[in-house]
Design a protein around this motif. Sequence first.
Motif, PDB file in Angstrom:
ATOM      1  N   ASN A  80       0.841  -1.221   0.000  1.00 47.10           N
ATOM      2  CA  ASN A  80       0.000   0.000   0.000  1.00 47.10           C
ATOM      3  C   ASN A  80       0.872   1.266   0.000  1.00 47.10           C
ATOM      4  O   ASN A  80       0.627   2.205   0.761  1.00 47.10           O
ATOM      5  CB  ASN A  80      -0.923   0.005   1.211  1.00 47.10           C
ATOM      6  CG  ASN A  80      -1.882  -1.167   1.227  1.00 47.10           C
ATOM      7  OD1 ASN A  80      -2.570  -1.413   0.247  1.00 47.10           O
ATOM      8  ND2 ASN A  80      -1.893  -1.901   2.341  1.00 47.10           N
ATOM      9  N   LEU A  81       1.903   1.288  -0.823  1.00 49.22           N
ATOM     10  CA  LEU A  81       2.828   2.433  -0.850  1.00 49.22           C
ATOM     11  C   LEU A  81       2.141   3.718  -1.327  1.00 49.22           C
ATOM     12  O   LEU A  81       2.358   4.808  -0.754  1.00 49.22           O
ATOM     13  CB  LEU A  81       4.024   2.115  -1.755  1.00 49.22           C
ATOM     14  CG  LEU A  81       5.096   1.180  -1.185  1.00 49.22           C
ATOM     15  CD1 LEU A  81       6.094   0.794  -2.278  1.00 49.22           C
ATOM     16  CD2 LEU A  81       5.818   1.824  -0.021  1.00 49.22           C
TER      17      LEU A  81
ATOM     18  N   GLU B 199       1.671   7.043   0.903  1.00 51.51           N
ATOM     19  CA  GLU B 199       2.354   8.264   0.449  1.00 51.51           C
ATOM     20  C   GLU B 199       1.375   9.437   0.388  1.00 51.51           C
ATOM     21  O   GLU B 199       1.712  10.571   0.767  1.00 51.51           O
ATOM     22  CB  GLU B 199       2.962   8.002  -0.930  1.00 51.51           C
ATOM     23  CG  GLU B 199       4.031   9.014  -1.347  1.00 51.51           C
ATOM     24  CD  GLU B 199       5.287   8.915  -0.501  1.00 51.51           C
ATOM     25  OE1 GLU B 199       5.813   9.973  -0.110  1.00 51.51           O
ATOM     26  OE2 GLU B 199       5.717   7.780  -0.167  1.00 51.51           O
ATOM     27  N   ARG B 200       0.125   9.184  -0.117  1.00 53.74           N
ATOM     28  CA  ARG B 200      -0.883  10.242  -0.175  1.00 53.74           C
ATOM     29  C   ARG B 200      -1.234  10.742   1.216  1.00 53.74           C
ATOM     30  O   ARG B 200      -1.363  11.948   1.439  1.00 53.74           O
ATOM     31  CB  ARG B 200      -2.129   9.716  -0.883  1.00 53.74           C
ATOM     32  CG  ARG B 200      -2.092   9.929  -2.387  1.00 53.74           C
ATOM     33  CD  ARG B 200      -3.369   9.454  -3.000  1.00 53.74           C
ATOM     34  NE  ARG B 200      -3.293   8.041  -3.374  1.00 53.74           N
ATOM     35  CZ  ARG B 200      -4.326   7.258  -3.532  1.00 53.74           C
ATOM     36  NH1 ARG B 200      -5.544   7.697  -3.322  1.00 53.74           N
ATOM     37  NH2 ARG B 200      -4.170   6.002  -3.871  1.00 53.74           N
TER      38      ARG B 200
ATOM     39  N   PRO C 117     -11.172   7.527   1.298  1.00 55.13           N
ATOM     40  CA  PRO C 117     -10.325   6.369   1.606  1.00 55.13           C
ATOM     41  C   PRO C 117      -9.068   6.718   2.412  1.00 55.13           C
ATOM     42  O   PRO C 117      -8.649   5.956   3.264  1.00 55.13           O
ATOM     43  CB  PRO C 117      -9.962   5.831   0.232  1.00 55.13           C
ATOM     44  CG  PRO C 117     -10.231   6.926  -0.736  1.00 55.13           C
ATOM     45  CD  PRO C 117     -11.309   7.771  -0.157  1.00 55.13           C
ATOM     46  N   GLU C 118      -8.444   7.892   2.151  1.00 58.38           N
ATOM     47  CA  GLU C 118      -7.257   8.288   2.906  1.00 58.38           C
ATOM     48  C   GLU C 118      -7.603   8.575   4.361  1.00 58.38           C
ATOM     49  O   GLU C 118      -6.862   8.242   5.287  1.00 58.38           O
ATOM     50  CB  GLU C 118      -6.592   9.517   2.273  1.00 58.38           C
ATOM     51  CG  GLU C 118      -5.839   9.248   0.998  1.00 58.38           C
ATOM     52  CD  GLU C 118      -6.751   9.204  -0.219  1.00 58.38           C
ATOM     53  OE1 GLU C 118      -7.968   9.474  -0.046  1.00 58.38           O
ATOM     54  OE2 GLU C 118      -6.267   8.855  -1.303  1.00 58.38           O
ATOM     55  N   ALA C 119      -8.790   9.203   4.573  1.00 56.63           N
ATOM     56  CA  ALA C 119      -9.204   9.539   5.948  1.00 56.63           C
ATOM     57  C   ALA C 119      -9.582   8.287   6.733  1.00 56.63           C
ATOM     58  O   ALA C 119      -9.346   8.195   7.950  1.00 56.63           O
ATOM     59  CB  ALA C 119     -10.371  10.512   5.910  1.00 56.63           C
ATOM     60  N   LEU C 120     -10.174   7.324   6.018  1.00 59.99           N
ATOM     61  CA  LEU C 120     -10.540   6.072   6.709  1.00 59.99           C
ATOM     62  C   LEU C 120      -9.307   5.296   7.195  1.00 59.99           C
ATOM     63  O   LEU C 120      -9.374   4.584   8.192  1.00 59.99           O
ATOM     64  CB  LEU C 120     -11.364   5.186   5.773  1.00 59.99           C
ATOM     65  CG  LEU C 120     -12.782   5.672   5.460  1.00 59.99           C
ATOM     66  CD1 LEU C 120     -13.370   4.860   4.326  1.00 59.99           C
ATOM     67  CD2 LEU C 120     -13.666   5.582   6.696  1.00 59.99           C
TER      68      LEU C 120
ATOM     69  N   ALA D  30       7.020   6.476   2.447  1.00 63.97           N
ATOM     70  CA  ALA D  30       6.352   5.186   2.681  1.00 63.97           C
ATOM     71  C   ALA D  30       7.340   4.042   2.553  1.00 63.97           C
ATOM     72  O   ALA D  30       7.326   3.076   3.356  1.00 63.97           O
ATOM     73  CB  ALA D  30       5.209   5.012   1.695  1.00 63.97           C
ATOM     74  N   TYR D  31       8.205   4.094   1.549  1.00 66.68           N
ATOM     75  CA  TYR D  31       9.190   3.029   1.355  1.00 66.68           C
ATOM     76  C   TYR D  31      10.189   2.989   2.531  1.00 66.68           C
ATOM     77  O   TYR D  31      10.585   1.915   2.982  1.00 66.68           O
ATOM     78  CB  TYR D  31       9.926   3.269   0.039  1.00 66.68           C
ATOM     79  CG  TYR D  31      10.919   2.176  -0.298  1.00 66.68           C
ATOM     80  CD1 TYR D  31      10.480   0.928  -0.743  1.00 66.68           C
ATOM     81  CD2 TYR D  31      12.288   2.391  -0.153  1.00 66.68           C
ATOM     82  CE1 TYR D  31      11.386  -0.075  -1.035  1.00 66.68           C
ATOM     83  CE2 TYR D  31      13.203   1.383  -0.444  1.00 66.68           C
ATOM     84  CZ  TYR D  31      12.745   0.160  -0.886  1.00 66.68           C
ATOM     85  OH  TYR D  31      13.641  -0.835  -1.163  1.00 66.68           O
ATOM     86  N   ALA D  32      10.601   4.174   3.012  1.00 67.25           N
ATOM     87  CA  ALA D  32      11.538   4.261   4.153  1.00 67.25           C
ATOM     88  C   ALA D  32      10.905   3.684   5.422  1.00 67.25           C
ATOM     89  O   ALA D  32      11.579   3.019   6.229  1.00 67.25           O
ATOM     90  CB  ALA D  32      11.956   5.703   4.376  1.00 67.25           C
ATOM     91  N   ASN D  33       9.606   3.921   5.580  1.00 67.75           N
ATOM     92  CA  ASN D  33       8.908   3.339   6.745  1.00 67.75           C
ATOM     93  C   ASN D  33       8.876   1.803   6.662  1.00 67.75           C
ATOM     94  O   ASN D  33       9.027   1.110   7.675  1.00 67.75           O
ATOM     95  CB  ASN D  33       7.492   3.886   6.826  1.00 67.75           C
ATOM     96  CG  ASN D  33       7.447   5.255   7.486  1.00 67.75           C
ATOM     97  OD1 ASN D  33       8.004   5.462   8.567  1.00 67.75           O
ATOM     98  ND2 ASN D  33       6.795   6.209   6.831  1.00 67.75           N
ATOM     99  N   ALA D  34       8.686   1.265   5.440  1.00 69.10           N
ATOM    100  CA  ALA D  34       8.698  -0.202   5.277  1.00 69.10           C
ATOM    101  C   ALA D  34      10.076  -0.777   5.588  1.00 69.10           C
ATOM    102  O   ALA D  34      10.212  -1.821   6.265  1.00 69.10           O
ATOM    103  CB  ALA D  34       8.283  -0.557   3.854  1.00 69.10           C
TER     104      ALA D  34
END
Length: 1045
Positions: free
Chosen positions: A430-431, A435-436, A467-470, A520-524
């Motif tokens: 779910n990158l 990211e969004r 969807p981003e807020a959920l 997002a990738y750095a968090n993974a």
Amino acid sequence: MTKSFTSVDVRVMTEIISEKCKGYRLQNIYSLTSSIYLLKFSVPNHKQMVLVEAGVRVHPTKFERKKSLFPTPFTLKLRKHIKTKRLESVIQFGIDRTIDFHFGTHHLIVELFSKGNVILTDLDYRIVALLRTHKYDDDVLLAVNQIYSFSEMKQFKQFTKEEIIETITQDFQQFQQTNPTKKSILKKKEDQTEINIENENEKEKEIPLLDKTTLLNYINKKINFGMPLCEHFIRLSGIKPNIKVLQFLKNDQKNNFDSLNLLASKILEGQEYLKNPLSFEKKGFIILVPKKNEQKNEQKQEKKNQNQNQNKKENKIENQNQNQNQIQNEKENENEKEYEYYGYSPILLTQYNNPSIRNFKYIEYPTFEEAVDEYFQKFEIEKLEDKRNTLEMNVTKKVEGIKDSQSDRLEKLVSDQKIALKKAKILETNLEIVERCLEIIKSAVNSGLDWSLLETMIQDEKKKENPEALIIQKLDLAKDKITLSFEDLLDENDNQNENDNLEEEKNRNILIDVFVSLTAYANAQYYYQEKKKLAEKETKTREARKRVLRKAEQKTKAKLEDLGDRVSNTTLKQLRKLMWFEKFYWFISSDSYIVVAGRDAQQNELLVKKYMKKNDVFVHANIHGAATVVVKNFPSGGPIPETTLVEAGTFSIVRSAAWKTKVTTSAWWVHSYQVSKTAQSGEYLSTGSFVIRGKKNFLPPSYLVMGIGLLFRLEDSYLKYHEHEHNQKLFSVLKGEQKNKEEIKEEIQEEIKEEIKEEIKEEIKEEIKEEIKEEIKEEIQNENENENENEIKEEIQKPIKKKTYLSARQKKLKKKGRDINEPKKEIPKKDTEAVIQNAKNKYKEPDPKSFSNTRREKKLKKKKTKKVNEINDLKQKEVMNQILNQNIQNQENSNNLETDSPNSQIIEDVDQNTQESEETSTIDNELGIIKFLTGNPRPNDELLYAISMCAPYSAIERCKYKLKLVAGTEKKGKLLKTIIHNFLKQVSEKEAALVHIMEYPIMEQALIGNARIEYENDSNSKKGNKNKNQTKNQNKNKNTNKSKK
């Protein structure tokens, strides 16, 4: 179960204690618990322990118990007043359960009823100290400085048969007259408050309700002999003890009270027994009862048997086989039954010997005190076992707790790794969404929007189903984090294990913390790195877990071993009579000789004066602190082998300063007659020092290597398997001891007769010589009255003089240089008669009363000592002493009738000397114990006890269990623990039980201090260490040479 003494038990036990301990001195008092005390009585060569438990028991004991390290204030008070006092009497107060120990100026009263008490009083029974203070009534107080009251004491009444019958029939008649149907058994005490003091003596008689009281309770109140003994009398007379008194008397009235007369006669028999219990059979009994679980099993078996009996009618053939199986099963069940202790008794009562009453069994003991001691020691051992089990549970719980905590940590680490992997995979899938979300929050934060408004905006967007807020669940912008929720991804293993709950697992969400500053990738990648860290931590924790568990197991083993040693010391072990040489340093040589050394100067003095005999050898060394050693020879004598002398020499040197400094010196030995206590004129000998006269025989230098080994006492029947271990000379000596008593009697009698005949002949010769002397003197007086004194004296002395020696006058003349044979001045005629009378008096037989300071006394003493030594060699058992005393007394009586010569005095002196030499005979008798001590027990041997022997290593090499001791720095206490630990590893289970029971204080005293254990691998390791050190030194030298160049 009986927990305390009855009045009958107290009566019997007081008689036993007075018989055993009367006249003994109280050596010490020990407190075992707050209510249990141990009294140690002693006389020379004998000790007796008496156990006192307040409210329960008082009895002699043969078991040793652990004593408290710090005595209580009450025990200190008892020691202050009673210690070293002689026990004058032991009595029971009436028929109460109280015992009075009389010690000179004090009384020790032990109460065995209710909670019990121990009270110390003076001669007037004024209380000096007591275990607990309490009140009997408002008037009676038990406290210090109060007089002990005897108001409530029950006296021992001696009934006659007529009195017993009259008291019972009078109560029966009064009850019939009054008919107290609704009255209580005894009139209430409330009426006593209303009665005036003047009318207190005119109380109404208390009439028991005979229709409600049982015969057992009624008779117990009347005679106060205790319930068990009263039940015994009732059952002996053929009456049921639970029958009501009124019913019994009505039925017996028809038969003219025949059963009542029989009951009265049985009570009189019991009364005679209580007067003097020791005049009857001295036996004791422990009563056994089957356990409760087994009683239930018996009832079940009975029901099964009933059901089987009903089926027997239908199938007779099958039931015959079943009957045979049933009989076999019943026999097996009877053998497998386990019984428990129910009680104890000095008499085998009828209720315990009648299977119709209850399934009792009994164990018979030779004495009542042994039965009581065995009964209570079993319960004490059970308590100690429970204590040990609880301690073991506490120790094992700690280890289990460590294991659980370590396993929980590992499980947590594994689960954290799985969660970190899941989070990393979810973020990778779910990158774009992640990211969004991060861009939205970054833009809001950069614009300076308030964080609370940002949260409200996210909530509004959730309502719109953005969807981003959920996905966004929580904001933690202070820590630069936001939490996102995603559906949980399941592994293949999870799917296999949880197929049923698959839909529920899909609906479940997982929360992931994401850093806003990272992509997002750095968090993974962050979660992948976390998973690696957790994996490394898991491997480290697994290694640490192994080490922690290993250490914990080692600690638990050590604790359990220490606990086993500690609890085994508290277990009840039977008191063993110590041998005479165990109070010294001792060992048994490789040639079966006893070698003894003194611990200090006083013991050295005792060893030489009391225990060293003419055939023994004295060993010592010319170095400070060397022990004085005595090698005990066999009674037959003979030269002592050189190996035992060398071992004795090392035993002497090891106790000196040479042990610490590791100096090798040589010892020397001399015969016993060369050792004396008389110093030269002008010199003084301190205690423990002696003068050696003659040549000293020096031994070769000895290696200072000691050892400690285990010796086991064999049962007599197993001696034949170990005869080869000892010197055969020992067995030849001991076989001579096993002669028949009649042969030894005859030999002793013949020897004594010959000695007495020789003495009588010598006396007759002396009497004849005296008569001849008197005749010669009379002739000289008649013929030569005017001759000189020298001529008269020479003629008188000619037949008498045996030895030629210078008189005091001749010595004086010799010093002055005058002639020795110079005559004296002439004496007038009047004085010649006085001279002759003086000469007569000089050679007259002395009176037995004034039988001192004469040459004849010295000769007789020498003869007596010779006789005593010869008799002591023959007398090697206590039975021999009794036989010899009887024979000497008979000879003495016969000789007293014939003559009044000093021969009778000789025999009396022999009797006295034989009594003094009882200990020396016991010393010779203990040669027999050596043959029963073995160092190589067989697995089938029956062993009684174990003792340790610290000796030169050459004497211990024959032992199966041994350790080598070398000079070191360890103290005795620490060294003893390691020695016991090593022995327990080596020995079998049967032998380990005996090692646990060993007396560790005596074992510690016999050990040598400043030592260490040298194992077999130590010598090889030393060589290796030496080689390593040599190589290191060579390398160092090479390096120094290179640096110099």
